[in-house]
Write an enzyme that holds these catalytic residues in place. Sequence first.
Site, short mmCIF file in Angstrom:
data_model
loop_
_atom_site.label_atom_id
_atom_site.label_comp_id
_atom_site.label_asym_id
_atom_site.label_seq_id
_atom_site.Cartn_x
_atom_site.Cartn_y
_atom_site.Cartn_z
N LYS A 1 -8.95 -10.22 -10.54
CA LYS A 1 -10.03 -10.44 -9.59
C LYS A 1 -11.07 -9.31 -9.77
CE LYS A 1 -10.49 -11.01 -4.63
NZ LYS A 1 -9.84 -11.05 -3.35
N LYS B 1 -14.03 -3.08 -7.86
CA LYS B 1 -14.55 -1.77 -8.28
C LYS B 1 -13.44 -0.94 -8.89
CE LYS B 1 -18.90 -1.52 -6.81
NZ LYS B 1 -19.77 -0.92 -5.82
N LYS C 1 0.83 -1.20 0.00
CA LYS C 1 0.00 0.00 0.00
C LYS C 1 0.87 1.25 0.00
CE LYS C 1 -4.14 -1.92 2.02
NZ LYS C 1 -4.88 -2.16 3.26
#
Length: 323
Positions: A191, A194, A111
């Site tokens: 996968k 959104k 991240k």
Amino acid sequence: MKRVFSGARPTGKLHLGNYLGAVLNYVKLQQEYECVYCIVDLHALTTLSDTKELQNNINEMALDMLAAGIDPNRSMLFVQSHVPEVTELHLLLSMVTPLSWLLRVPTFKEKAKRQPENVNYGLVGYPVLMTADIILYKAEVVPVGEDQLPHLELAREIVRRFNSLLGPTFLEPTAKLTSFPMVLGLDGKDKMSKSLNNYLEISASPKEITARIKTAVTDPARVYRKDIGHPKVCNIYRFHEYFNPTQVAEIAQKCTTAEIGCVECKVMVAGEIAKTLEPFRQKRAELADKPGYVKEVLEDGARRARAIARETLREAKEHMGLV
Ligand code: SF4
């Protein structure tokens, strides 16, 4: 009944990947466990730069979960920040968690790489907040996929450290290893998510489902209608396997002999998806028609969860010499 905890980030209306990969399992777990399902809005803040849609996302997601079969009379469904005790417990746990444990977490590193302009304190403390989420409600069991086992192990380490430094206080949660089917997106390679815009919302109308499915990538080797297809590499075929089991053998045969074109095949599967999701859509419309229903459910869930949370926090503070 043992208590299960699971948290889901408020990403708005659920897509097929969320539904098949997690929510159906949530619904099933209700038969065996007392379930605590939390929409983790605080976790979302670690990667969100814009919070304008947050409340709407929470509402839409809760509505989808309820329509999919989360029973608010059996389970607690609530929003993480509505039980503020979690932030206090997070702080207390942060005092016993070595920073080195957190800095080596692979998801933190990923991240931090993905958002170098926003490597915030919350990002590194994410596993501590996650631990607080689980133990605050005295959950004994956490459903996890194989890939999430290391996260739960870290939570267990934090619990063990707290218990050994300050005396036995918390239950060490155990993993319920669950196979979460990985649903590929409409791009046929990643996968469903959104952020990749390769998703299909489960609340979409039959017309919207067909329109979305028509954009899906199929067998890349099938360029022309007369080319034969390879169902095993086609994501539309996987949808047939799940939503259209009675015709799947016929589809495979017609695909491999070019008897059926991809457009026709997609329209067929879109119809089957829409048919399967019809009861969900009806229930969703019913619940959406009840003014204030979702708000009431979330408030009631938070009230019940808070009763447990207060007790746990008092115990933790006692052991830390704060009471
Ligand atoms: S006919 Fe159907 S299964 Fe075959 S490649 Fe096209 S979409 Fe996929």
